[in-house]
Scaffold this active site. Structure first.
Site, PDB file in Angstrom:
ATOM      1  N   THR A 160      20.864   8.484  -7.826  1.00 25.34           N
ATOM      2  CA  THR A 160      21.271   7.323  -7.032  1.00 25.34           C
ATOM      3  C   THR A 160      20.033   6.578  -6.554  1.00 25.34           C
ATOM      4  OG1 THR A 160      23.259   8.491  -6.374  1.00 25.34           O
ATOM      5  CG2 THR A 160      22.636   6.577  -5.041  1.00 25.34           C
ATOM      6  N   CYS A 167      -7.623  10.407  -3.545  1.00 25.72           N
ATOM      7  CA  CYS A 167      -7.271  11.737  -4.040  1.00 25.72           C
ATOM      8  C   CYS A 167      -8.474  12.647  -4.095  1.00 25.72           C
ATOM      9  CB  CYS A 167      -6.677  11.632  -5.439  1.00 25.72           C
ATOM     10  SG  CYS A 167      -5.572  10.255  -5.605  1.00 25.72           S
TER      11      CYS A 167
END
Ligand code: PLP
Length: 391
Positions: free
Chosen positions: A240, A328
């Site tokens: 969804t 990162c």
């Protein structure tokens, strides 16, 4: 020290959410709860919001509405593009071409594919971070199924020759993916003309919310579904849909398109002021990346004899947010793979700092950084025995 407003110069890591985007998302969370797959009015209403947002993203990129698949962000788009093409075209070959300066979302996906029987060529770059299209052409074999080269680099801001690389890919009948997370909404992208088959975008890099992005898939590209389940997103990504996220992304794309030309010019002028200011005020500094083929918001500098991390901490104490390497890899003291790939020696790569400007950055803020930074560097260099030896 006088308490001033904080200065955010880390827009390549993420951007603040635009106030209009917040408004759209709040309204959506509060009122549009239907499942877009439902056929009743609640479902249709949600579906309408979603398709309007898809139109906005498509319009930003110059693609067709049905070529945009919503994902959870840049990382998922990169993963899906590369694995999706690799697995669906195994009968044609097992070779992929990429570069040594890609985002980890691309590099680590390729490393994973190496464990699954794929062969990866990681092309080197020149001193300014550019991939040579000639080297792409030379790396192609009859087993090559995909070329993945980023549109612009998130650390050093270099804009890659994706048009030339795309033409080579097209000539050879090979799919071409580009990670456009740093460029979408910032510099023009027109997929009507650009020979690209797959393109990754992330909303939180263009003043939208986190956890939502898109993958452009040119009509006709043969690829596997990324998430199996229901029929959402034309059977490509089940589950969804994240309607508030999608609505916010759509709004952000709409604003980005409208403001792009003025923001590009405005930010590039501030960028140039900052680069020349740093070069002038602080000795033994150099610009990382390409001098002209660079993102309008990127100021990546090597400041010799001072660890990037130490500069960051001192800037943070002064209320200025910047980054060393990519978000990162900061936190680890490994020098950035991008700077190393561009031939910067490890000891200098550790001395790198990245400022990335944004739509809220002002001239006054750049002035302030140019006031504060030289003192920080002087203080840190005083503690460096190597710096003393050099004088
Ligand atoms: C931020 C970034 C990503 C990852 O996007 P997320 O939405 O944070 O997953 C991928 N590629 C580049 C070039 C990026 O800058």
């Amino acid at each position: 020290m006088k308490q001033t407003r904080k200065i955010y110069l880390d827009n390549a890591a993420t951007t603040p959410v635009h106030a209009e985007v917040v408004k759209v998302m709040q309204a959506c969370l509060a009122d549009i709860f239907g499942n877009p797959s439902s056929i009743h009015s609640f479902g249709r209403e949600a579906k309408e919001v979603m398709e309007k947002a898809r139109d906005s993203v498509a319009s930003l990129l110059g693609s067709r509405n049905e070529e945009i698949v919503f994902t959870s962000g840049g990382t998922e788009s990169d993963n899906s593009a590369i694995k999706g093409v690799a697995f669906a075209n195994k009968d044609k070959g097992n070779h992929i071409i990429t570069s040594t300066v890609e985002h980890h979302a691309v590099i680590e996906t390729c490393r994973f594919l190496e464990t699954q029987g794929f062969k990866i060529t990681y092309l080197p770059v020149d001193g300014s971070g550019l991939v040579d299209p000639g080297s792409v052409k030379k790396a192609v074999t009859d087993k090559t199924v995909l070329i993945s080269i980023m549109h612009a680099n998130n650390e050093i801001g270099t804009i890659e020759p994706v048009e030339e690389i795309g033409r080579i890919a097209r000539e050879k009948g090979i799919y071409f993916h580009t990670d456009a997370v740093q460029t979408a909404g910032h510099i023009p992208i027109n997929l009507k003309e650009l020979p690209v088959d797959l393109l990754s975008v992330s909303a939180h890099k263009l003043y939208g919310p986190k956890g939502i992005g898109a993958l452009y898939i040119r009509k006709g590209v043969k690829m596997a579904a990324f998430i199996h389940g229901g029929e959402q997103e034309r059977n490509r990504r089940a589950g969804t849909e994240n309607i508030p996220g999608i609505a916010g992304f759509g709004k952000a794309a709409e604003i980005a398109k409208k403001e792009m030309q003025t923001e590009m010019k405005r930010q590039a002028a501030l960028r140039d002021k900052m680069i020349s200011g740093i070069l002038k005020k602080i000795e033994k500094t150099r610009l990382n990346g390409h001098p002209t083929r660079r993102l309008p918001n990127n100021v990546s500098m090597s400041i010799e004899y001072v660890e990037g991390e130490s500069i960051l901490l001192n800037l943070d104490l002064a209320g200025i947010a910047a980054s060393s390497g990519s978000a990162c890899s900061s936190g680890s003291l490994e020098p950035s793979h991008v700077l190393l790939a561009a031939g910067i020696p490890p000891e200098v790569a550790r001395c790198s700092i990245r400022f990335t400007l944004g739509r809220y950055t002002t001239d006054g803020e750049i002035e302030q950084v140019l006031q504060i930074l030289p003192g920080i560097i002087m203080k840190l260099r005083k503690m460096s025995p190597l710096f003393k030896d050099s004088h």
